[in-house]
Enzyme design. Structure first.
Site, mmCIF file in Angstrom:
data_model
loop_
_atom_site.group_PDB
_atom_site.id
_atom_site.type_symbol
_atom_site.label_atom_id
_atom_site.label_comp_id
_atom_site.label_asym_id
_atom_site.label_seq_id
_atom_site.Cartn_x
_atom_site.Cartn_y
_atom_site.Cartn_z
ATOM 1 C CG ASP A 176 -92.856 -122.756 94.445
ATOM 2 O OD1 ASP A 176 -92.293 -124.031 94.426
ATOM 3 O OD2 ASP A 176 -91.706 -121.794 94.281
ATOM 4 C CE1 TYR A 220 -78.135 -122.329 89.484
ATOM 5 C CE2 TYR A 220 -76.460 -121.061 88.818
ATOM 6 C CZ TYR A 220 -77.777 -121.602 89.987
ATOM 7 O OH TYR A 220 -78.552 -120.720 89.100
HETATM 8 N N1 NAD Z 1 -80.328 -116.236 94.664
HETATM 9 C C1 NAD Z 1 -79.212 -116.057 93.847
HETATM 10 O O1 NAD Z 1 -77.900 -115.845 94.048
HETATM 11 C C2 NAD Z 1 -79.325 -116.888 92.242
HETATM 12 C C3 NAD Z 1 -78.078 -116.424 91.204
HETATM 13 C C4 NAD Z 1 -78.397 -116.450 89.428
HETATM 14 C C5 NAD Z 1 -79.679 -117.274 89.628
HETATM 15 N N2 NAD Z 1 -80.729 -117.625 90.550
HETATM 16 C C6 NAD Z 1 -81.613 -117.843 89.699
HETATM 17 O O2 NAD Z 1 -82.884 -117.376 90.175
HETATM 18 C C7 NAD Z 1 -83.624 -118.880 89.942
HETATM 19 C C8 NAD Z 1 -84.652 -118.965 91.377
HETATM 20 O O3 NAD Z 1 -83.664 -119.396 92.484
HETATM 21 P P1 NAD Z 1 -83.918 -118.187 94.601
HETATM 22 O O4 NAD Z 1 -82.473 -117.348 94.461
HETATM 23 O O5 NAD Z 1 -85.209 -117.482 94.295
HETATM 24 O O6 NAD Z 1 -83.976 -119.686 94.258
HETATM 25 P P2 NAD Z 1 -85.109 -120.295 95.564
HETATM 26 O O7 NAD Z 1 -85.076 -121.426 96.421
HETATM 27 O O8 NAD Z 1 -85.592 -118.809 97.144
HETATM 28 O O9 NAD Z 1 -86.981 -119.969 95.112
HETATM 29 C C9 NAD Z 1 -86.839 -121.251 94.032
HETATM 30 C C10 NAD Z 1 -88.159 -121.436 93.598
HETATM 31 O O10 NAD Z 1 -88.536 -122.714 92.797
HETATM 32 C C11 NAD Z 1 -88.974 -123.552 93.191
HETATM 33 N N3 NAD Z 1 -88.476 -124.885 92.984
HETATM 34 C C12 NAD Z 1 -87.609 -125.657 92.724
HETATM 35 N N4 NAD Z 1 -87.683 -127.071 92.121
HETATM 36 C C13 NAD Z 1 -88.787 -126.214 91.833
HETATM 37 C C14 NAD Z 1 -90.029 -127.447 90.142
HETATM 38 N N5 NAD Z 1 -89.467 -128.768 90.094
HETATM 39 N N6 NAD Z 1 -90.861 -126.802 90.090
HETATM 40 C C15 NAD Z 1 -91.361 -125.951 90.142
HETATM 41 N N7 NAD Z 1 -90.957 -125.516 91.128
HETATM 42 C C16 NAD Z 1 -89.699 -125.606 91.690
HETATM 43 C C17 NAD Z 1 -89.082 -123.786 94.387
HETATM 44 O O11 NAD Z 1 -90.070 -124.658 95.441
HETATM 45 C C18 NAD Z 1 -88.339 -122.095 94.535
HETATM 46 O O12 NAD Z 1 -89.694 -121.679 95.633
HETATM 47 C C19 NAD Z 1 -83.401 -119.761 90.209
HETATM 48 O O13 NAD Z 1 -83.434 -120.639 88.529
HETATM 49 C C20 NAD Z 1 -81.692 -119.633 90.141
HETATM 50 O O14 NAD Z 1 -80.784 -120.684 89.400
HETATM 51 C C21 NAD Z 1 -80.384 -117.239 91.668
#
Ligand code: NAD
Length: 255
Positions: A38, A159
């Site tokens: 991360d 996105y």
């Molecule tokens: N939460 C939702 O509703 C949802 C729905 C569909 C898809 N997603 C996808 O799930 C995945 C995780 O998202 P989440 O909801 O857990 O969000 P989150 O913000 O809780 O977690 C995202 C993580 O990615 C890390 N990150 C961001 N940029 C980075 C980089 N350049 N290098 C390394 N790490 C990096 C952040 O530090 C964080 O720990 C994402 O790809 C998101 O698009 C989420």
């Protein structure tokens, strides 16, 4: 009792928060040694602490997935203590400026989202590719309901485009790497309660209500709702599954 992932080494990007953290914990519970990657070092350490407290094995490494050179260096460092057999491309961001908003802001959203959600996925996968081919590994990419649709609230062209790309990457790699015994699948989460949407959920409860009206299970998801499919896809239970996307969306896409 044997774990579904005994003997595996799993690297999870964005493992310091939300869905990635949930997947790391579930993989460790199933017996994998987990490498939490991360950009947020404190988040990655928190995940390792949670896993250690539950008796699992994990280590944290700070990585910005947009930094191709750093991805290659981390892959070399990881290999020195054993190749990975599971990669989860989960790191991602979202921003919701309308395409008609301030031009500089919209262009920055586009660049940032593409470089993390798409280039990042390529950088990490490419860096670990030799290890995954050597171990007949498994890749799990985190897509979205937006891998298919522009959801009912507007303002997420970048996105949506990036998550369509996640699915295209998943399918083309599945086609190419099947002969090496590498399986490549995706998960399509619906609305999962994490930091990525915390502010939007607070600011715009009507958006949540709109999504819930279209969600048969009638509730937002939690990271563990995505972790189950992620365990399945990484395990031998999914030995004949590749190029697929498993929706973890409470039924959003099916109605
Ligand atoms: N939460 C939702 O509703 C949802 C729905 C569909 C898809 N997603 C996808 O799930 C995945 C995780 O998202 P989440 O909801 O857990 O969000 P989150 O913000 O809780 O977690 C995202 C993580 O990615 C890390 N990150 C961001 N940029 C980075 C980089 N350049 N290098 C390394 N790490 C990096 C952040 O530090 C964080 O720990 C994402 O790809 C998101 O698009 C989420």
């Amino acid at each position: 009792m044997a774990g579904l992932l005994d003997g595996h080494v799993a690297a999870v990007t964005g493992g310091g928060s939300g869905i990635g953290q949930g997947i790391c914990q579930a993989y460790a519970r199933e017996g994998a040694r987990v490498i939490v990657l991360d950009i947020d070092s404190a988040g990655a350490r928190e995940t390792v602490g949670l896993i250690a407290a539950a008796g699992g094995k994990a280590s944290a490494m700070t990585l910005d997935v947009t930094d191709r050179r750093a991805c290659n260096a981390i892959a070399v460092e990881v290999a020195s203590s054993g190749s990975i057999s599971i990669l989860v491309n989960n790191a991602g961001i979202n921003r919701r400026n309308p395409i008609t908003a301030d031009k500089a802001a919209v262009a920055k959203d586009w660049d940032d989202i593409m470089s993390i959600n798409l280039d990042g996925m390529f950088n990490v996968t490419h860096a670990f590719l030799d290890q995954l081919r050597a171990t007949k590994g498994r890749i799990v990419n985190i897509g979205s309901i937006q891998s298919f649709v522009h959801v009912t609230w507007p303002n997420s062209a970048a996105y949506t485009t990036s998550k369509h790309g996640v699915l295209g990457f998943t399918r083309s790699l599945a086609a190419e790497l099947g002969k090496d015994g590498v399986r490549v699948n995706a998960i399509g989460p619906g609305m999962i309660e994490t930091k990525i949407n915390a502010e939007a959920r607070t600011r715009n409860p009507e958006m949540v209500a709109t999504v819930m009206r279209h969600t048969p299970l009638g509730r937002p998801g939690k990271p563990e709702d995505v972790a189950g499919p992620a365990v399945f896809l990484a395990s031998d239970l999914a030995a004949y599954v590749t190029g697929s996307i498993v929706m973890a969306d409470g039924g959003f896409r099916s109605i």
